[in-house]
Enzyme design. Structure first.
Site, PDB file in Angstrom:
ATOM      1  N   GLY A  11      12.653  30.523   8.292  1.00  0.00           N
ATOM      2  CA  GLY A  11      12.008  29.762   7.412  1.00  0.00           C
ATOM      3  C   GLY A  11      12.754  29.894   5.985  1.00  0.00           C
ATOM      4  O   GLY A  11      12.837  28.943   4.979  1.00  0.00           O
ATOM      5  N   GLY A  67      11.634  32.183  14.535  1.00  0.00           N
ATOM      6  CA  GLY A  67      11.453  33.347  15.479  1.00  0.00           C
ATOM      7  C   GLY A  67      12.259  32.862  16.999  1.00  0.00           C
ATOM      8  O   GLY A  67      12.988  33.657  17.322  1.00  0.00           O
ATOM      9  N   ARG A 101       8.856  18.881  10.466  1.00  0.00           N
ATOM     10  CA  ARG A 101       8.975  18.845  12.028  1.00  0.00           C
ATOM     11  C   ARG A 101       8.262  17.610  12.917  1.00  0.00           C
ATOM     12  O   ARG A 101       8.509  17.489  13.838  1.00  0.00           O
ATOM     13  CB  ARG A 101       7.816  20.024  12.396  1.00  0.00           C
ATOM     14  N   LYS A 109      12.904  42.797   5.595  1.00  0.00           N
ATOM     15  CA  LYS A 109      12.887  44.157   6.513  1.00  0.00           C
ATOM     16  C   LYS A 109      13.939  44.396   7.586  1.00  0.00           C
ATOM     17  O   LYS A 109      14.217  43.439   8.187  1.00  0.00           O
ATOM     18  CB  LYS A 109      11.420  44.365   7.236  1.00  0.00           C
TER      19      LYS A 109
HETATM   20  P1  AMP Z   1      12.086  37.669   5.881  1.00  0.00           P
HETATM   21  O1  AMP Z   1      10.984  36.713   5.956  1.00  0.00           O
HETATM   22  O2  AMP Z   1      12.150  38.820   6.415  1.00  0.00           O
HETATM   23  O3  AMP Z   1      13.318  36.750   6.143  1.00  0.00           O
HETATM   24  O4  AMP Z   1      12.091  38.060   4.126  1.00  0.00           O
HETATM   25  C1  AMP Z   1      11.924  36.983   3.170  1.00  0.00           C
HETATM   26  C2  AMP Z   1      11.188  37.673   2.038  1.00  0.00           C
HETATM   27  O5  AMP Z   1      12.065  38.761   1.597  1.00  0.00           O
HETATM   28  C3  AMP Z   1      11.089  36.573   0.802  1.00  0.00           C
HETATM   29  O6  AMP Z   1       9.872  36.452   0.647  1.00  0.00           O
HETATM   30  C4  AMP Z   1      11.732  37.375  -0.471  1.00  0.00           C
HETATM   31  O7  AMP Z   1      10.950  37.362  -1.378  1.00  0.00           O
HETATM   32  C5  AMP Z   1      11.611  39.059   0.073  1.00  0.00           C
HETATM   33  N1  AMP Z   1      12.748  39.789  -0.363  1.00  0.00           N
HETATM   34  C6  AMP Z   1      14.034  39.584  -0.603  1.00  0.00           C
HETATM   35  N2  AMP Z   1      14.668  40.548  -1.143  1.00  0.00           N
HETATM   36  C7  AMP Z   1      13.790  41.469  -1.430  1.00  0.00           C
HETATM   37  C8  AMP Z   1      13.773  42.726  -2.374  1.00  0.00           C
HETATM   38  N3  AMP Z   1      14.939  42.995  -2.895  1.00  0.00           N
HETATM   39  N4  AMP Z   1      12.688  43.231  -2.492  1.00  0.00           N
HETATM   40  C9  AMP Z   1      11.404  42.893  -1.955  1.00  0.00           C
HETATM   41  N5  AMP Z   1      11.366  41.688  -1.343  1.00  0.00           N
HETATM   42  C10 AMP Z   1      12.574  40.933  -1.131  1.00  0.00           C
END
Ligand code: AMP
Length: 405
Positions: free
Chosen positions: A363, A386, A36, A207
């Site tokens: 990220g 974000g 950054r 999620k």
């Molecule tokens: P996000 O911050 O929502 O983009 O989510 C990223 C995180 O989702 C990472 O730390 C991944 O390890 C986790 N992730 C990806 N696929 C899975 C999965 N099938 N089950 C649990 N966590 C996951």
């Protein structure tokens, strides 16, 4: 608003909002990733080269949320002094420091600042007025510059004092985006406003709830939406598929079905995993097996996409002219579940080699691209998590609107 290249900085005090919210070593507080800081250098150097003085302001962490055990502010942990040495090395010049981002003493330091000098202000978030976007505080910040430049894309979705409200106190010709902001906006708009078709959006991560607004807006602009990672399982369960112990947001299953229906109505292809790598525990040392979704064992969880899905997704990606990627396809941080994300990263790089425009943001996908050493083979890597997501949700970001007027 003005363009940074049209402004005459000679003899001017230039107040620049940068994003120096960098990771620090827990013990020594040394900067552990200076990405950054590097991203802000072109704007700072331009001001200095043209004979201006740079007054830099930023936040670092959440000092008013992460108080010490006795309830006091942890100044030692959250001071921006930690950044001075690295910034000075990267700029090749001394960097002066102001112990407060507002006040008479700081105004005095600014007053005697010579052209070509750099003054870094203390963490704006030591004042509660920063995140509240208070006018009086913003006005005090504005006294520190003749010109205001916003180069903190990562904070552009916050209507805080230093990112948004301060801009009110500058006439249109005296405020502009920095080079980083210009590039971020240009590259995001290229995808949002005029994507060359076919446009494929790859949305992964943990999620559905974090990404649902983005997916809904992408239904208006994308040809293909590829879903991966933990969020896939909410879609799969909603369709009546067995998912074992995989991640699922039961309360988002209706939303997932609604997305699939809207996509069908609008002729957008939504891709959901057909097979995956399942594990008997959430661990790199877990027992694993590849299986189709309908054969998911009850007590196992899906932690990565498997070969059929990788092949299908890669084919779609490689035939695209525009690719947006946000969020990993699995738990890529663990070697055992990184293959899917790596394969998709490679497909994005191959598509780019074939002339597609690829934008990587958020990220974890940025971390994945770097982990697999593919940063040089994609078109643009956004510095905003974000902020980028909110742009793709179709929102107007306050930090951008404040400059555009
Ligand atoms: P996000 O911050 O929502 O983009 O989510 C990223 C995180 O989702 C990472 O730390 C991944 O390890 C986790 N992730 C990806 N696929 C899975 C999965 N099938 N089950 C649990 N966590 C996951």
């Amino acid at each position: 608003m003005s363009q940074i290249d049209q402004i005459h900085f000679k003899g001017r005090k230039v107040l620049i909002r940068v994003d120096f919210n960098v990771p620090l070593d827990k013990k020594t507080f040394a900067v552990t990733d200076d990405t950054r800081i590097r991203a802000a250098l072109p704007t700072i150097k331009k001001v200095l080269k043209d004979g201006g003085a740079a007054i830099l302001m930023s936040h670092l962490g959440r000092p008013l949320k992460k108080l010490k055990e006795d309830g006091s502010i942890d100044y030692e942990r959250f001071t921006l002094k930690h950044v001075v040495q690295r910034l000075s090395e990267l700029l090749g010049t001394d960097v002066l420091f102001a112990n407060d981002c507002i006040g008479e003493k700081t105004e005095q330091q600014v007053k005697i600042l010579q052209q070509g000098h750099v003054l870094l202000l203390e963490n704006t978030r030591f004042h509660k007025e920063e995140t509240k976007g208070e006018e009086a505080f913003s006005e005090k910040l504005s006294r520190l510059g003749d010109i205001y430049i916003n180069d903190a894309f990562g904070s552009a979705h916050r209507a805080h004092a230093s990112t948004t409200i301060v801009a009110k106190f500058f006439q249109p010709d005296y405020k502009a985006f920095g080079y980083l902001m210009e590039a971020e906006i240009k590259n995001a708009e290229k995808v949002i406003k005029s994507p060359e078709k076919p446009f494929t959006a790859i949305i992964g991560g943990a999620k559905v709830s974090d990404k649902i607004l983005v997916i809904e807006n992408l239904l208006n602009i994308a040809d293909n939406i590829i879903i991966g990672g933990g969020m896939s399982y909410t879609f799969l369960k909603a369709q009546g598929q067995p998912i074992g112990k995989s991640l699922c947001e039961e309360d988002k299953m209706d939303t997932a079905l609604d997305v699939l229906k809207k996509a069908k109505d609008r002729g957008v292809n939504v891709y959901i995993p057909q097979d995956h790598i399942v594990a008997d525990q959430f661990s790199n040392d877990a027992h694993t097996q590849a299986c189709s979704i309908e054969n998911t064992p009850n007590d196992w969880m899906g932690l990565d996409i498997a070969e059929k899905t990788i092949a299908e997704y890669s084919k779609v990606i490689k035939s695209s002219k525009t690719v947006l990627w946000n969020g990993p396809m699995g738990v890529f941080e663990m070697e055992a579940f990184s293959h899917g994300t790596k394969s998709i990263a490679l497909a994005v790089a191959d598509a780019t080699d074939n002339g597609a425009f690829s934008l990587i943001g958020g990220g974890d996908s940025v971390a994945a691209i770097n982990q697999f050493d593919l940063a040089e083979r994609v078109s643009y890597i956004s510095t905003g998590g974000g902020a980028l997501l909110e742009l793709f949700e179709g929102k107007t970001l306050p930090g951008i609107a404040a400059i555009q007027g």
